[in-house]
Design a protein around this motif. Structure first.
Motif, PDB file in Angstrom:
ATOM      1  N   LYS A 299      25.241 -28.124  13.876  1.00 38.84           N
ATOM      2  CA  LYS A 299      24.231 -27.135  13.726  1.00 38.84           C
ATOM      3  C   LYS A 299      24.642 -25.641  13.455  1.00 38.84           C
ATOM      4  N   SER A 300      23.778 -24.917  13.317  1.00 38.89           N
ATOM      5  CA  SER A 300      24.047 -23.373  13.028  1.00 38.89           C
ATOM      6  C   SER A 300      24.241 -22.563  14.325  1.00 38.89           C
ATOM      7  N   LEU A 301      24.874 -21.499  14.354  1.00 39.40           N
ATOM      8  CA  LEU A 301      25.027 -20.776  15.624  1.00 39.40           C
ATOM      9  C   LEU A 301      23.875 -19.908  15.774  1.00 39.40           C
ATOM     10  N   LEU A 302      23.285 -19.951  16.982  1.00 41.90           N
ATOM     11  CA  LEU A 302      21.963 -19.281  17.366  1.00 41.90           C
ATOM     12  C   LEU A 302      22.494 -18.013  18.221  1.00 41.90           C
ATOM     13  N   PRO A 303      21.425 -17.213  18.282  1.00 46.02           N
ATOM     14  CA  PRO A 303      21.835 -15.936  18.955  1.00 46.02           C
ATOM     15  C   PRO A 303      21.932 -16.261  20.658  1.00 46.02           C
ATOM     16  N   SER A 304      21.236 -17.349  20.888  1.00 42.81           N
ATOM     17  CA  SER A 304      21.064 -18.048  22.514  1.00 42.81           C
ATOM     18  C   SER A 304      22.532 -18.305  23.002  1.00 42.81           C
ATOM     19  N   GLY A 305      23.290 -18.870  22.022  1.00 40.92           N
ATOM     20  CA  GLY A 305      24.490 -19.408  22.631  1.00 40.92           C
ATOM     21  C   GLY A 305      25.677 -18.422  22.563  1.00 40.92           C
ATOM     22  N   LEU A 306      25.340 -17.119  22.166  1.00 43.71           N
ATOM     23  CA  LEU A 306      26.455 -16.138  22.059  1.00 43.71           C
ATOM     24  C   LEU A 306      26.667 -15.212  23.343  1.00 43.71           C
ATOM     25  N   VAL A 307      27.758 -15.277  23.781  1.00 44.31           N
ATOM     26  CA  VAL A 307      27.917 -14.567  25.113  1.00 44.31           C
ATOM     27  C   VAL A 307      28.810 -13.328  24.812  1.00 44.31           C
ATOM     28  N   GLY A 308      29.391 -12.995  24.010  1.00 39.37           N
ATOM     29  CA  GLY A 308      30.089 -11.857  23.521  1.00 39.37           C
ATOM     30  C   GLY A 308      30.246 -11.736  22.178  1.00 39.37           C
ATOM     31  N   PHE A 330      37.528 -22.218  17.702  1.00 39.96           N
ATOM     32  CA  PHE A 330      37.041 -23.539  17.073  1.00 39.96           C
ATOM     33  C   PHE A 330      36.542 -23.598  15.704  1.00 39.96           C
ATOM     34  N   ALA A 331      35.947 -22.426  15.345  1.00 41.39           N
ATOM     35  CA  ALA A 331      35.415 -22.473  14.047  1.00 41.39           C
ATOM     36  C   ALA A 331      35.378 -21.064  13.327  1.00 41.39           C
ATOM     37  N   ARG A 332      35.036 -21.042  12.062  1.00 39.59           N
ATOM     38  CA  ARG A 332      35.158 -19.903  11.355  1.00 39.59           C
ATOM     39  C   ARG A 332      33.867 -19.542  10.473  1.00 39.59           C
ATOM     40  N   GLY A 333      32.920 -18.507  10.296  1.00 41.98           N
ATOM     41  CA  GLY A 333      32.104 -18.482   9.323  1.00 41.98           C
ATOM     42  C   GLY A 333      31.876 -17.171   9.045  1.00 41.98           C
ATOM     43  N   LEU A 334      30.642 -17.158   8.205  1.00 43.36           N
ATOM     44  CA  LEU A 334      30.269 -15.903   7.551  1.00 43.36           C
ATOM     45  C   LEU A 334      29.013 -15.431   8.516  1.00 43.36           C
ATOM     46  N   VAL A 335      29.186 -14.354   9.060  1.00 40.07           N
ATOM     47  CA  VAL A 335      28.215 -13.774  10.009  1.00 40.07           C
ATOM     48  C   VAL A 335      27.096 -13.168   9.352  1.00 40.07           C
ATOM     49  N   ASN A 336      25.957 -13.491   9.949  1.00 38.43           N
ATOM     50  CA  ASN A 336      24.859 -12.549   9.178  1.00 38.43           C
ATOM     51  C   ASN A 336      24.499 -11.431   9.774  1.00 38.43           C
ATOM     52  N   PHE A 337      24.930 -10.873  10.821  1.00 34.48           N
ATOM     53  CA  PHE A 337      24.525  -9.457  11.493  1.00 34.48           C
ATOM     54  C   PHE A 337      26.016  -8.660  11.416  1.00 34.48           C
ATOM     55  N   ASP A 338      25.803  -7.262  11.387  1.00 35.41           N
ATOM     56  CA  ASP A 338      27.076  -6.729  11.869  1.00 35.41           C
ATOM     57  C   ASP A 338      27.217  -6.764  13.416  1.00 35.41           C
ATOM     58  N   ALA A 339      28.402  -6.265  13.875  1.00 32.97           N
ATOM     59  CA  ALA A 339      28.565  -6.247  15.317  1.00 32.97           C
ATOM     60  C   ALA A 339      27.641  -5.727  16.113  1.00 32.97           C
ATOM     61  N   ALA A 340      27.196  -4.328  15.632  1.00 39.12           N
ATOM     62  CA  ALA A 340      26.211  -3.786  16.667  1.00 39.12           C
ATOM     63  C   ALA A 340      24.966  -4.517  16.957  1.00 39.12           C
ATOM     64  N   ASP A 341      24.370  -5.064  15.799  1.00 39.64           N
ATOM     65  CA  ASP A 341      23.110  -5.823  16.070  1.00 39.64           C
ATOM     66  C   ASP A 341      23.308  -7.088  16.654  1.00 39.64           C
ATOM     67  N   LEU A 342      24.320  -7.649  16.585  1.00 36.78           N
ATOM     68  CA  LEU A 342      24.817  -8.924  17.331  1.00 36.78           C
ATOM     69  C   LEU A 342      24.867  -8.711  18.927  1.00 36.78           C
ATOM     70  N   GLY A 343      25.321  -7.578  19.119  1.00 38.35           N
ATOM     71  CA  GLY A 343      25.419  -7.056  20.712  1.00 38.35           C
ATOM     72  C   GLY A 343      23.926  -7.040  21.042  1.00 38.35           C
ATOM     73  N   ARG A 344      23.016  -6.746  20.349  1.00 34.77           N
ATOM     74  CA  ARG A 344      21.701  -6.499  20.873  1.00 34.77           C
ATOM     75  C   ARG A 344      21.007  -7.666  21.003  1.00 34.77           C
ATOM     76  N   ILE A 345      21.296  -8.887  20.141  1.00 38.36           N
ATOM     77  CA  ILE A 345      20.522  -9.886  20.156  1.00 38.36           C
ATOM     78  C   ILE A 345      21.191 -11.150  20.871  1.00 38.36           C
ATOM     79  N   ARG A 346      22.526 -10.661  21.411  1.00 34.76           N
ATOM     80  CA  ARG A 346      23.332 -11.872  22.213  1.00 34.76           C
ATOM     81  C   ARG A 346      22.394 -12.518  23.238  1.00 34.76           C
ATOM     82  N   GLY A 347      22.291 -13.910  23.269  1.00 33.93           N
ATOM     83  CA  GLY A 347      21.755 -14.514  24.468  1.00 33.93           C
ATOM     84  C   GLY A 347      20.225 -14.590  23.868  1.00 33.93           C
TER      85      GLY A 347
END
Ligand code: GLU
Length: 374
Positions: A299-308, A330-347
C-alpha cells in the motif's frame, strides 16, 4: 545453473577492472594488460553493448609524476588522478583502436547518480554512446570529487552504472577468482562459491576483516556492489582478470568465478534510483500498522500512519521510511509534501488533509509507485 547458461543472452554488459589489473605501481598503466583486456572485450562485443568501468587513474598519475607512493593529501590525489586519467585513457584508446572500437570517457561523481536530472542525463549520454557504437570508459571523477562526497570505489560505482543503464550483467574482474568460504592463502579447506543467491549475513561474514586486502575496495565493496546490482535485477560475477578469455567463457555459461543471482523482480528504473542512488533528505517515522501496510500489503503511505518527521526536505525528495517502534529503516520513497506540511498532517485522516493545509493536495504521503521496500 540455468541462470549461468542464460548469460549467453546478455546484450548489455558492464565490465569493471580494478587498479591491480590494469596498472602497476612502477609504471602506471600496464600496456600489456590493457591490450589483453581490449582484445577480450572486442571478442565478446559482436551483438552486444559493453561499458568498461576502470580504476587506475591515481596509480597511473602517481607513477607518471614519480611521487614514490600514494599521496596522503586530497589535492595531491586529485592532481595525480588528473594526470593518470588522461594517460590511462590514451592507452585504452590505442588498444581499442586496434579492434576498430571508438571509446569515450565518462567521469561520474556521486551527485551525477543522486541528482535526478543529472542521473537521467548520464543515462541518456551512456545509452546514446552505446547506440552510436562507442565503448564508454567510466571512472569516478576523482579530480573534482572530494572524499566525503565520493562513491569512493569503483565496485560500487560499476553497480550504479549497471543499474543506470539497465545492464543484463555486471562483471567485476579482479585478482582473485571469486568469493571464497575462507581466505585461501591461510585455510586449505577454503572453497570458492560458484553461486550466491542472497547476500545473507553469513555471506557478509566471509569478508569481514578482509576489507582493503585488495586494491581500493577488496571483497567488502564487491559484496556491496553485488547487493546493489542484484537488487536492481542485474546479475553479477566476480572473476579473475588473469583467466584467459574470461568474458567469452563466462558468456558461454562456463562456471567461472562467483555468480550472484539477481533478485527476481527487476525494479523499475525509478525505483532503483529511489533505493540506491541518493542519500535520503529526511526520515519519516511510521507506526506498526503503516509498516505492515507498506511492507506486506504493497500500500501507499498515508498521513494517518505517520508519527514523526525529521529533516528538511521538499516535495519530490527521497526520504527514508523508518519504523518508529524499532528504528529500522525499511523503505524509501519520493515524498509528496515538504517537511513543514507533513508536520501539519501527521496522523491525519485523508479527509482532514485539506482542512489542515488549507489547500487540496495528495491523499498519500508517498504513493506506492514511488516507494521501495529496502
Ligand atoms: N577511481 C580510482 C582511480 O581510478 C579508483 C577507485 C577504485 O579502485 O575503486 O584511481
Amino acid at each position: 545453473m540455468a541462470a549461468r547458461r542464460q548469460l549467453g543472452r546478455v546484450r548489455r554488459l558492464v565490465v569493471k577492472v580494478g587498479s591491480g589489473l590494469v596498472t602497476s605501481a612502477a609504471t602506471g598503466a600496464d600496456v600489456d594488460r590493457i591490450e589483453t583486456l581490449a582484445a577480450e572485450i572486442a571478442a565478446v562485443r559482436e551483438g552486444r553493448q559493453v561499458v568498461l568501468v576502470t580504476s587506475g587513474a591515481i596509480v597511473t598519475g602517481v607513477a607518471r609524476l614519480g611521487l614514490g607512493g600514494r599521496p596522503r593529501s586530497i589535492p595531491e590525489k586529485q592532481a595525480a588522478a588528473a594526470v593518470g586519467q588522461s594517460a590511462l585513457m590514451w592507452q585504452y584508446d590505442v588498444a581499442f583502436k586496434r579492434h576498430g572500437l571508438p571509446i569515450g570517457q565518462v567521469l561520474l561523481t556521486a551527485q551525477d547518480l543522486s541528482d535526478r536530472p543529472r542521473y537521467l542525463n548520464a543515462r541518456n549520454t551512456l545509452t546514446t554512446m552505446l547506440r552510436l557504437g562507442v565503448l564508454p570508459v567510466v571512472n569516478e571523477n576523482d579530480t573534482v570529487a572530494v572524499e566525503e562526497i565520493k562513491v569512493g570505489d569503483n565496485d560500487n560505482l560499476s553497480a550504479h552504472v549497471a543499474a543506470l543503464i539497465d545492464a543484463d550483467l555486471l562483471v567485476l574482474l579482479t585478482d582473485v577468482d571469486g568469493l571464497y568460504t575462507a581466505n585461501p592463502a591461510e585455510d586449505p579447506t577454503a572453497r570458492k562459491l560458484d553461486r550466491v543467491d542472497a547476500i545473507t549475513d553469513e555471506i557478509r561474514q566471509l569478508v569481514w576483516g578482509r576489507r582493503g586486502a585488495l586494491s581500493v575496495g577488496g571483497m567488502a565493496t564487491k559484496l556491496e556492489a553485488a547487493q546493489k546490482a542484484t537488487a536492481s535485477g542485474v546479475p553479477m560475477v566476480i572473476a579473475s582478470g588473469s583467466e584467459k578469455r574470461v568474458l567469452a567463457r563466462l558468456l558461454a555459461g562456463e562456471p567461472i568465478g562467483t555468480y550472484f543471482a539477481p533478485k527476481a523482480d527487476k525494479l523499475a528504473a525509478r525505483k532503483r534510483w529511489i533505493a540506491f542512488a541518493v542519500p535520503p533528505a529526511g526520515r519519516l517515522l511510521v507506526d506498526g500498522g503503516a509498516r505492515r501496510a507498506l511492507a506486506d500489503e504493497g500500500k501507499s503511505l498515508l498521513p494517518s500512519g505517520l508519527v514523526g518527521v525529521e529533516g528538511q526536505f521538499v516535495a519530490g525528495d527521497v526520504v527514508a521510511v523508518v519504523d518508529a517502534g524499532d528504528g529500522h529503516e525499511f523503505a524509501r520513497g519520493l515524498v509528496n509534501f515538504d517537511a513543514a506540511d507533513l508536520g501539519r498532517i501527521r496522523g491525519a485522516k485523508t479527509r482532514e488533509i485539506e482542512g489542515r493545509l488549507g489547500y487540496r493536495s495528495f491523499d498519500e504521503v508517498i504513493h506506492r509507485d514511488n516507494l521501495v521496500i529496502v
